[in-house]
Design a protein around this motif. Structure first.
Motif, PDB file in Angstrom:
ATOM      1  N   ILE B  21       0.837  -1.203   0.000  1.00 13.92           N
ATOM      2  CA  ILE B  21       0.000   0.000   0.000  1.00 13.92           C
ATOM      3  C   ILE B  21       0.871   1.252   0.000  1.00 13.92           C
ATOM      4  O   ILE B  21       0.554   2.247  -0.650  1.00 13.92           O
ATOM      5  CB  ILE B  21      -0.990  -0.038   1.192  1.00 13.92           C
ATOM      6  CG1 ILE B  21      -2.112  -1.024   0.841  1.00 13.92           C
ATOM      7  CG2 ILE B  21      -1.564   1.349   1.507  1.00 13.92           C
ATOM      8  CD1 ILE B  21      -2.981  -1.424   1.986  1.00 13.92           C
ATOM      9  N   ALA B  22       2.034   1.174   0.677  1.00  9.03           N
ATOM     10  CA  ALA B  22       2.900   2.352   0.781  1.00  9.03           C
ATOM     11  C   ALA B  22       3.673   2.632  -0.500  1.00  9.03           C
ATOM     12  O   ALA B  22       3.940   3.782  -0.829  1.00  9.03           O
ATOM     13  CB  ALA B  22       3.871   2.168   1.954  1.00  9.03           C
ATOM     14  N   THR B  23       4.051   1.588  -1.217  1.00 10.67           N
ATOM     15  CA  THR B  23       4.947   1.789  -2.365  1.00 10.67           C
ATOM     16  C   THR B  23       4.766   0.704  -3.428  1.00 10.67           C
ATOM     17  O   THR B  23       4.301  -0.396  -3.122  1.00 10.67           O
ATOM     18  CB  THR B  23       6.434   1.819  -1.902  1.00 10.67           C
ATOM     19  OG1 THR B  23       7.286   1.923  -3.044  1.00 10.67           O
ATOM     20  CG2 THR B  23       6.824   0.560  -1.136  1.00 10.67           C
ATOM     21  N   ASN B  24       5.146   1.045  -4.655  1.00  8.36           N
ATOM     22  CA  ASN B  24       5.165   0.040  -5.729  1.00  8.36           C
ATOM     23  C   ASN B  24       6.562  -0.521  -5.935  1.00  8.36           C
ATOM     24  O   ASN B  24       6.773  -1.359  -6.809  1.00  8.36           O
ATOM     25  CB  ASN B  24       4.709   0.673  -7.059  1.00  8.36           C
ATOM     26  CG  ASN B  24       3.241   1.020  -7.007  1.00  8.36           C
ATOM     27  OD1 ASN B  24       2.453   0.278  -6.431  1.00  8.36           O
ATOM     28  ND2 ASN B  24       2.880   2.154  -7.599  1.00  8.36           N
ATOM     29  N   ASP B  25       7.512  -0.039  -5.158  1.00 11.82           N
ATOM     30  CA  ASP B  25       8.909  -0.428  -5.336  1.00 11.82           C
ATOM     31  C   ASP B  25       9.155  -1.782  -4.656  1.00 11.82           C
ATOM     32  O   ASP B  25       9.298  -1.880  -3.435  1.00 11.82           O
ATOM     33  CB  ASP B  25       9.798   0.678  -4.731  1.00 11.82           C
ATOM     34  CG  ASP B  25      11.277   0.425  -4.950  1.00 11.82           C
ATOM     35  OD1 ASP B  25      11.674  -0.755  -5.112  1.00 11.82           O
ATOM     36  OD2 ASP B  25      12.045   1.401  -4.935  1.00 11.82           O
ATOM     37  N   GLU B  26       9.220  -2.848  -5.474  1.00 12.85           N
ATOM     38  CA  GLU B  26       9.361  -4.219  -4.937  1.00 12.85           C
ATOM     39  C   GLU B  26      10.613  -4.352  -4.062  1.00 12.85           C
ATOM     40  O   GLU B  26      10.616  -5.103  -3.101  1.00 12.85           O
ATOM     41  CB  GLU B  26       9.438  -5.241  -6.083  1.00 12.85           C
ATOM     42  CG  GLU B  26       8.156  -5.430  -6.861  1.00 12.85           C
ATOM     43  CD  GLU B  26       7.248  -6.526  -6.272  1.00 12.85           C
ATOM     44  OE1 GLU B  26       7.714  -7.653  -6.078  1.00 12.85           O
ATOM     45  OE2 GLU B  26       6.072  -6.223  -6.006  1.00 12.85           O
ATOM     46  N   LYS B  27      11.670  -3.630  -4.441  1.00  9.09           N
ATOM     47  CA  LYS B  27      12.916  -3.737  -3.657  1.00  9.09           C
ATOM     48  C   LYS B  27      12.719  -3.187  -2.251  1.00  9.09           C
ATOM     49  O   LYS B  27      13.223  -3.742  -1.278  1.00  9.09           O
ATOM     50  CB  LYS B  27      14.051  -2.980  -4.362  1.00  9.09           C
ATOM     51  CG  LYS B  27      14.636  -3.814  -5.488  1.00  9.09           C
ATOM     52  CD  LYS B  27      15.889  -3.193  -6.066  1.00  9.09           C
ATOM     53  CE  LYS B  27      16.324  -4.004  -7.284  1.00  9.09           C
ATOM     54  NZ  LYS B  27      17.007  -3.174  -8.283  1.00  9.09           N
ATOM     55  N   LYS B  59       8.785   0.396  10.579  1.00  6.62           N
ATOM     56  CA  LYS B  59       9.693  -0.021   9.488  1.00  6.62           C
ATOM     57  C   LYS B  59       9.082   0.345   8.131  1.00  6.62           C
ATOM     58  O   LYS B  59       9.788   0.811   7.232  1.00  6.62           O
ATOM     59  CB  LYS B  59       9.898  -1.540   9.515  1.00  6.62           C
ATOM     60  CG  LYS B  59      10.955  -2.016  10.470  1.00  6.62           C
ATOM     61  CD  LYS B  59      12.348  -1.946   9.841  1.00  6.62           C
ATOM     62  CE  LYS B  59      13.431  -2.257  10.866  1.00  6.62           C
ATOM     63  NZ  LYS B  59      14.268  -1.108  11.206  1.00  6.62           N
ATOM     64  N   VAL B  60       7.779   0.100   7.987  1.00  6.21           N
ATOM     65  CA  VAL B  60       7.114   0.418   6.713  1.00  6.21           C
ATOM     66  C   VAL B  60       7.238   1.920   6.438  1.00  6.21           C
ATOM     67  O   VAL B  60       7.580   2.329   5.321  1.00  6.21           O
ATOM     68  CB  VAL B  60       5.630  -0.016   6.731  1.00  6.21           C
ATOM     69  CG1 VAL B  60       4.907   0.462   5.470  1.00  6.21           C
ATOM     70  CG2 VAL B  60       5.511  -1.535   6.866  1.00  6.21           C
ATOM     71  N   ARG B  61       6.991   2.731   7.463  1.00 10.89           N
ATOM     72  CA  ARG B  61       7.118   4.196   7.296  1.00 10.89           C
ATOM     73  C   ARG B  61       8.542   4.577   6.923  1.00 10.89           C
ATOM     74  O   ARG B  61       8.780   5.358   6.005  1.00 10.89           O
ATOM     75  CB  ARG B  61       6.732   4.922   8.606  1.00 10.89           C
ATOM     76  CG  ARG B  61       5.259   4.980   8.893  1.00 10.89           C
ATOM     77  CD  ARG B  61       4.939   6.011   9.992  1.00 10.89           C
ATOM     78  NE  ARG B  61       5.615   5.740  11.250  1.00 10.89           N
ATOM     79  CZ  ARG B  61       5.122   4.958  12.223  1.00 10.89           C
ATOM     80  NH1 ARG B  61       3.963   4.352  12.072  1.00 10.89           N
ATOM     81  NH2 ARG B  61       5.805   4.795  13.349  1.00 10.89           N
ATOM     82  N   GLU B  62       9.510   4.015   7.655  1.00 13.02           N
ATOM     83  CA  GLU B  62      10.915   4.376   7.448  1.00 13.02           C
ATOM     84  C   GLU B  62      11.409   3.986   6.058  1.00 13.02           C
ATOM     85  O   GLU B  62      12.017   4.791   5.361  1.00 13.02           O
ATOM     86  CB  GLU B  62      11.801   3.657   8.483  1.00 13.02           C
ATOM     87  CG  GLU B  62      11.788   4.308   9.859  1.00 13.02           C
ATOM     88  CD  GLU B  62      12.532   3.447  10.893  1.00 13.02           C
ATOM     89  OE1 GLU B  62      12.500   3.811  12.067  1.00 13.02           O
ATOM     90  OE2 GLU B  62      13.113   2.400  10.501  1.00 13.02           O
ATOM     91  N   ILE B  63      11.155   2.748   5.676  1.00 17.32           N
ATOM     92  CA  ILE B  63      11.733   2.254   4.414  1.00 17.32           C
ATOM     93  C   ILE B  63      10.977   2.793   3.196  1.00 17.32           C
ATOM     94  O   ILE B  63      11.586   3.134   2.189  1.00 17.32           O
ATOM     95  CB  ILE B  63      11.806   0.705   4.411  1.00 17.32           C
ATOM     96  CG1 ILE B  63      12.768   0.250   5.516  1.00 17.32           C
ATOM     97  CG2 ILE B  63      12.244   0.159   3.045  1.00 17.32           C
ATOM     98  CD1 ILE B  63      12.842  -1.250   5.730  1.00 17.32           C
TER      99      ILE B  63
END
Lengths: 281, 281
Positions: B21-27, B59-63
């Motif tokens: 939900i936060a990002t589309n960046d798989e890495k 962690k989700v917020r940070e990364i």
């Protein structure tokens, strides 16, 4: 097949399930999960899921100290399947297309998988497999190719399922080498499981040497690799073998039941689908 | 509530869902999962699940670099719930026992939880909640106690759900302080979400200060803790607050919907159960 991000929580769930089967010691199970958690960062998404399965079930063996946690479950599965054997043989004998019926039964047996799922009803599964449409059905090619083959390499998957494989082997009436895992991993069949199912009466049994829940060639013995490279007709059962072998340039027919949403997505299919898929030649 | 081994794969699944939900960046998502995997070994089973949730969503917020990944989802949830507000108010007005109907509606709203589940139909949930039996129902105590209370501390849970809480607040006709999280975590309500739901028109809004998906007192602000310790009547919504507060010796009534098999097991209940449970006094 590559590893998807969705596989990572599944690996941890598999570690928990296998840990619970191997031991009642919660501390050991926690340690298994801690170690599998730490392994996740080292899993390249380019690797196939059985490559990670190999490491996870190795951890379960090491930490629990139990070499074959699913031994009793496998024996009971095989007993149950052996009890069904006479009626299934009868079904094949009476059917219009014996080979197709035996294939359907062999795929039904693929539901006996304690890695992907714990809840299944094998009798219900057989009933469904006998009438259900295939999602992929290279049956004509399979029939023609197997008719021409002078011998068959048959790569098994789960214990219990071997009984159903035996019915297909008996129906094909060709010399068969039946392949089992080298080391216990989940409920996958090893030598003793194949013998309990009576495979030795209808085929030679060969260990692939692998300790992965799928025939990853790099983890197999040189003996097996030689046989594999020389085989003119190969049957591969189940998801784990498909994940490991789908890209091999060999004449393989994959017989499997789709039991995981990630494989379903990867193959453009739906969970529950029955597949008889030949490699492109 | 303690952490069960079954919570560990769920934490990883939550990290994956929130990462997506936060990002589309798989890495970045893989990195989130790698780090959460490594965190597992440091989770004491004695800690409550929201304590781990706090670290995971941090962690989700940070990364991802996204402070409030569920912002848009929360806004849409609230809009949808606001559209239902007039008909729900009407339901309460027409009902034989207004307070009980408002409680049922407030519990129905608790289904809007993107941590436990992504699939729900809020209208269907309301229909079910209006007629379904409670698995635990300390309604008489709730009614009597809230009738006597001169003010109420109401600890909210998810955005969207606030609209349903507002209906219960309006029905109770008492001064209410409505508590929100201090930092965005999953789709839990923060100050702006409560305001969007119109809570500020019917209650004072107070941040607990926590960044956990549950009111873990050690993670709350001194201001909130003082209010909590002095409160004569407390309503606590949802699983996360129950997990964090169930052992507190305060006059708390827990209103929740059971959405997770582990909590169901811990409470001796079944997934889907509706609970109105008072602490023992």
């Amino acid at each position: 097949m590559k590893t998807y991000l969705e596989c990572l929580p599944c690996f941890l769930n598999q570690a928990l399930r296998a840990g619970r089967i191997a031991t009642n010691d919660e501390k050991k199970i926690k340690r298994i999960m801690d170690e599998v958690g730490m392994m996740l960062k080292d899993i390249p998404l380019e690797s196939s899921p059985p490559a990670s399965g190999k490491e996870i079930y190795k951890k379960v063996r090491e930490i629990s100290g139990v070499f074959d946690p699913y031994k009793e479950i496998k024996e009971k599965s095989t007993e149950k399947c052996l009890a069904l054997y006479p009626s299934l043989k009868n079904l094949v004998e009476k059917s219009h297309d014996k080979l197709l019926t035996a294939i359907r039964i062999a795929i039904a047996g693929n539901i006996i998988d304690f890695g992907a799922n714990m809840d299944f009803d094998i009798e219900e599964e057989i009933d469904a497999a006998l009438t259900r449409d295939f999602a992929v059905c290279d049956y004509t090619e399979f029939r023609d190719f197997s008719g021409e083959a002078d011998k068959i390499l048959y790569i098994g998957d789960n214990a219990g399922e071997c009984v159903f494989d035996r019915i297909l082997i008996e129906t094909m009436k060709k010399p068969v080498t039946y392949v089992v895992r080298g080391v216990p991993v989940i409920n996958d069949a090893i030598y003793g499981d194949a013998v309990q199912a009576g495979i030795h009466e209808v085929a030679g049994i060969l260990s692939s040497g692998t300790d992965a829940p799928g025939t990853i060639l790099d983890t197999c013995s040189p003996e097996f690799k030689k046989v594999f490279e020389g085989a003119g007709f190969i049957i591969s059962k189940g998801q784990g073998n498909y994940e490991a072998l789908f890209n091999e340039k060999r004449p393989i027919f994959f017989l499997l039941k789709i039991k995981c949403p990630v494989i379903a997505h990867d193959m453009g299919l739906t969970e529950g689908d029955m597949v008889l898929k030949g490699t492109e030649r």
